[in-house]
Scaffold this active site. Structure first.
Site, PDB file in Angstrom:
ATOM      1  N   GLY A   1       2.307 -15.474 -13.870  1.00  0.00           N
ATOM      2  CA  GLY A   1       0.669 -15.253 -13.285  1.00  0.00           C
ATOM      3  C   GLY A   1       0.154 -16.658 -12.807  1.00  0.00           C
TER       4      GLY A   1
ATOM      5  N   ARG B   1      -0.243 -27.434 -13.718  1.00  0.00           N
ATOM      6  CA  ARG B   1      -1.106 -28.209 -12.928  1.00  0.00           C
ATOM      7  C   ARG B   1      -0.854 -29.713 -12.774  1.00  0.00           C
ATOM      8  NH1 ARG B   1      -3.632 -24.291 -15.778  1.00  0.00           N
ATOM      9  NH2 ARG B   1      -5.613 -23.563 -15.216  1.00  0.00           N
TER      10      ARG B   1
ATOM     11  N   SER C   1     -11.584 -15.859 -16.744  1.00  0.00           N
ATOM     12  CA  SER C   1     -10.290 -16.286 -16.407  1.00  0.00           C
ATOM     13  C   SER C   1     -10.221 -17.678 -15.983  1.00  0.00           C
ATOM     14  CB  SER C   1      -9.799 -15.420 -15.341  1.00  0.00           C
ATOM     15  OG  SER C   1      -8.661 -15.812 -14.579  1.00  0.00           O
TER      16      SER C   1
ATOM     17  N   ARG D   1       0.717  -7.076 -11.716  1.00  0.00           N
ATOM     18  CA  ARG D   1      -0.636  -7.684 -12.207  1.00  0.00           C
ATOM     19  C   ARG D   1      -1.569  -7.636 -11.298  1.00  0.00           C
ATOM     20  NH1 ARG D   1       0.673 -12.674 -15.878  1.00  0.00           N
ATOM     21  NH2 ARG D   1      -1.253 -12.273 -16.558  1.00  0.00           N
TER      22      ARG D   1
ATOM     23  N   ASP E   1      -4.042 -15.781 -25.221  1.00  0.00           N
ATOM     24  CA  ASP E   1      -2.481 -15.623 -25.383  1.00  0.00           C
ATOM     25  C   ASP E   1      -1.770 -15.348 -26.611  1.00  0.00           C
ATOM     26  OD1 ASP E   1      -2.225 -15.896 -22.580  1.00  0.00           O
ATOM     27  OD2 ASP E   1      -2.020 -17.983 -22.512  1.00  0.00           O
TER      28      ASP E   1
ATOM     29  N   LYS F   1      -1.767  -8.601 -19.174  1.00  0.00           N
ATOM     30  CA  LYS F   1      -0.991  -9.988 -19.363  1.00  0.00           C
ATOM     31  C   LYS F   1       0.341  -9.583 -18.563  1.00  0.00           C
ATOM     32  CE  LYS F   1      -4.227 -12.584 -20.393  1.00  0.00           C
ATOM     33  NZ  LYS F   1      -4.633 -13.794 -19.631  1.00  0.00           N
TER      34      LYS F   1
ATOM     35  N   SER G   1      -0.077 -24.409 -19.237  1.00  0.00           N
ATOM     36  CA  SER G   1      -0.911 -24.788 -18.358  1.00  0.00           C
ATOM     37  C   SER G   1      -1.181 -25.894 -17.656  1.00  0.00           C
ATOM     38  CB  SER G   1      -2.425 -24.465 -19.179  1.00  0.00           C
ATOM     39  OG  SER G   1      -2.361 -23.098 -19.511  1.00  0.00           O
TER      40      SER G   1
ATOM     41  N   ARG H   1       5.800 -13.479 -24.911  1.00  0.00           N
ATOM     42  CA  ARG H   1       5.003 -13.530 -26.152  1.00  0.00           C
ATOM     43  C   ARG H   1       5.015 -12.299 -27.007  1.00  0.00           C
ATOM     44  NH1 ARG H   1       2.817 -18.239 -25.175  1.00  0.00           N
ATOM     45  NH2 ARG H   1       2.053 -18.559 -23.081  1.00  0.00           N
TER      46      ARG H   1
HETATM   47  C1  S3P Z   1      -3.897 -19.672 -18.002  1.00  0.00           C
HETATM   48  C2  S3P Z   1      -5.134 -18.997 -17.961  1.00  0.00           C
HETATM   49  C3  S3P Z   1      -4.827 -17.709 -18.723  1.00  0.00           C
HETATM   50  C4  S3P Z   1      -3.686 -17.521 -19.807  1.00  0.00           C
HETATM   51  C5  S3P Z   1      -2.486 -17.907 -18.978  1.00  0.00           C
HETATM   52  C6  S3P Z   1      -2.335 -19.253 -18.569  1.00  0.00           C
HETATM   53  C7  S3P Z   1      -4.117 -21.063 -17.095  1.00  0.00           C
HETATM   54  O1  S3P Z   1      -5.056 -16.628 -17.991  1.00  0.00           O
HETATM   55  O2  S3P Z   1      -3.485 -16.166 -20.305  1.00  0.00           O
HETATM   56  O3  S3P Z   1      -1.343 -17.767 -19.743  1.00  0.00           O
HETATM   57  O4  S3P Z   1      -3.233 -21.686 -17.096  1.00  0.00           O
HETATM   58  O5  S3P Z   1      -5.104 -20.999 -16.437  1.00  0.00           O
HETATM   59  P1  S3P Z   1      -6.158 -15.887 -17.219  1.00  0.00           P
HETATM   60  O6  S3P Z   1      -6.901 -16.829 -16.351  1.00  0.00           O
HETATM   61  O7  S3P Z   1      -5.859 -14.544 -16.604  1.00  0.00           O
HETATM   62  O8  S3P Z   1      -7.228 -15.690 -18.539  1.00  0.00           O
END
Ligand code: S3P
Length: 448
Positions: free
Chosen positions: A100, A32, A173, A128, A325, A352, A28, A401
């Site tokens: 995603g 970013r 989310s 998704r 996750d 997911k 994450s 995963r």
């Molecule tokens: C993430 C948010 C989560 C997580 C994903 C990473 C992120 O997803 O499952 O692996 O970096 O913001 P969701 O926002 O769909 O819960």
């Protein structure tokens, strides 16, 4: 993915897992770092970046929109940003692979720039739901042409100036929250997200570090995050902490393989991410934090994990956002506990990289574990520490995963468990198998 043929894998542990390991950078935070660095004016320097396929997809997309993104050493990257408002229209479709997070966050970024971009991805990503970001970003003025059901491939026509909104998240989310905040960066005025349930807060922390005018306040409706648009981001030196989601596999592995004693170094312990350690400890896991410190504005520690008998628990629903996750790994731990673990309140697992409730029910069920499937979770009756019967080939369904969780399960199985395809592991943890071997496991690349 680099290889065109599936790579079936089975792991085994001839003895205890021992030694120390370092997990790759947080996924994450890595995404970013590249995105925010790409919006700053000047050069952001990143160390510890996760070099998995998902993050490389983000790097490629930022390059396609005019940012200079270069690798200067292992995990060491430099990003020269174009400034908020300065993204260029990509010449070809943005291929998001399996990611995603890349897709949803970049949709937010692009929504408030006057450029058009088409997003494509693999079969998993193309299933998704994207409506959760299309809806608020449309309210801000962006225009979307999506595939049926609000899915990829989709084309996004951004708008500048966009309209600031106040949006209450209908699903917990961090991706949706972050997409709106990123769109808010180039939107005049104040964009607000109200979060009834706290999700990972890396965007808020990092945007503060990049010098934006962002505030977080409690309210009756939840956490209110406000960002002032037409922001200017200052370049940063970012140290990416180790990914707790990757560490989770070794926490479970050491807990279930008799005699194990390992140290996982430099694990990010942001409270919005550490639910798995809480749940495993409640089951009796022996996880001790050592040398707790701070890296890149996030709490980190080394974790010593020793084998321990696990007992079933009812996983509290309110842990779900901080371990969303990690449910596949938790289900594996539950398969070795004594008693019946019930983990519900995690409906999001259905959308997911795969339907993780169905995928883990099928995978553990095929290995001889008694499972009850609910719409929002699983009940898993464990072996009380004995090996799983095993003797199954399980489907990883393009989901890293699922592949890693079942790889861990195969470390303590009577008959081999074959993960049908280990290639998806490269999306988030390219060194996973080498690390297993370094801890004393054996890896067998099975012929088809
Ligand atoms: C993430 C948010 C989560 C997580 C994903 C990473 C992120 O997803 O499952 O692996 O970096 O913001 P969701 O926002 O769909 O819960």
């Amino acid at each position: 993915m680099n290889r065109s043929e599936p790579r079936p894998l089975t792991l085994s542990a001839p003895g205890p897992l021992t030694g120390s390991l370092t997990v790759p950078g947080d996924k994450s935070i890595s995404h970013r770092s590249l995105m925010f660095g790409g919006l700053a004016v000047g050069e952001t320097h990143i160390t510890g970046l996760l070099e998995g396929e998902d993050v490389l997809a983000t790097a490629a997309a930022m390059r396609a929109m005019g940012c200079t993104v270069t690798r200067s050493g292992p995990g060491e990257w430099r990003v020269s940003g174009v400034g908020v408002g300065g993204l260029l229209q990509p010449e070809t479709a943005l291929d998001m692979g399996n990611s995603g997070t890349s897709t949803r966050l970049l949709m937010g970024l692009i929504a408030s720039h006057a450029i058009t971009a088409t997003f494509i991805g693999d079969a998993s990503l193309s299933r998704r739901p994207m409506a959760r970001v299309i809806e608020p970003l449309s309210t801000m003025g962006a225009d979307f042409t999506a595939s049926p059901g609000g899915r990829l491939p989709l084309t996004l026509r951004g708008i500048s100036p966009a309209v600031p909104i106040t949006y209450t998240l209908p699903v917990a989310s961090a991706q949706v929250k972050s997409a709106i905040l990123l769109a808010g960066l180039n939107t005049p005025g104040i964009t607000r997200v109200i979060e009834p349930v706290l999700t990972r807060d890396h965007s808020e922390r990092m945007l503060t570090g990049f010098g934006t005018d962002i505030s977080v306040e409690p309210s009756d409706q939840g956490r209110v995050i406000s960002i002032r648009g037409e922001a200017e981001l200052r370049p940063q030196q970012i140290v990416v902490p180790g990914d707790p989601s990757s560490a989770a596999f070794w926490m479970v592995a050491a807990s279930i393989v008799p005699g194990s004693d390992i140290v996982i170094r430099n694990v990010g312990l942001n409270p919005t991410r550490s639910g798995i350690a809480t749940a495993l400890r409640a089951m009796g896991a022996d996880i001790v934090e050592q040398d707790t410190r701070e890296a890149g504005g996030e709490p980190v520690a080394d974790l010593r994990v020793r084998h321990a008998p696990l007992s079933a628990i009812e996983v509290p629903h309110d842990l779900a956002p901080s371990m969303i996750d990690e449910y596949p790994a938790l289900f594996v731990a539950a398969a070795f506990a004594s008693g019946r673990t019930v983990a519900r309140g995690a409906h999001e697992l259905r959308v997911k990289e795969s339907d993780r409730i169905a995928a883990m029910a099928a995978a553990l069920g095929a290995c001889g574990v008694e499972i009850e499937e609910f719409e929002d979770g699983l009940a898993v009756t464990g072996t009380g520490g004995d090996p799983l019967p095993g003797g199954a080939r399980i489907a990883s369904l393009l989901d890293h995963r699922i592949a890693m969780s079942m790889g861990i399960a195969s470390l303590h199985a009577g008959k081999p468990i074959v993960v049908d395809d280990a290639r998806p592991i490269a999306t988030s943890y390219p060194d996973f198998t080498d690390t297993a071997i370094a801890l004393g496991a054996e890896a067998h690349w099975v012929t088809q």
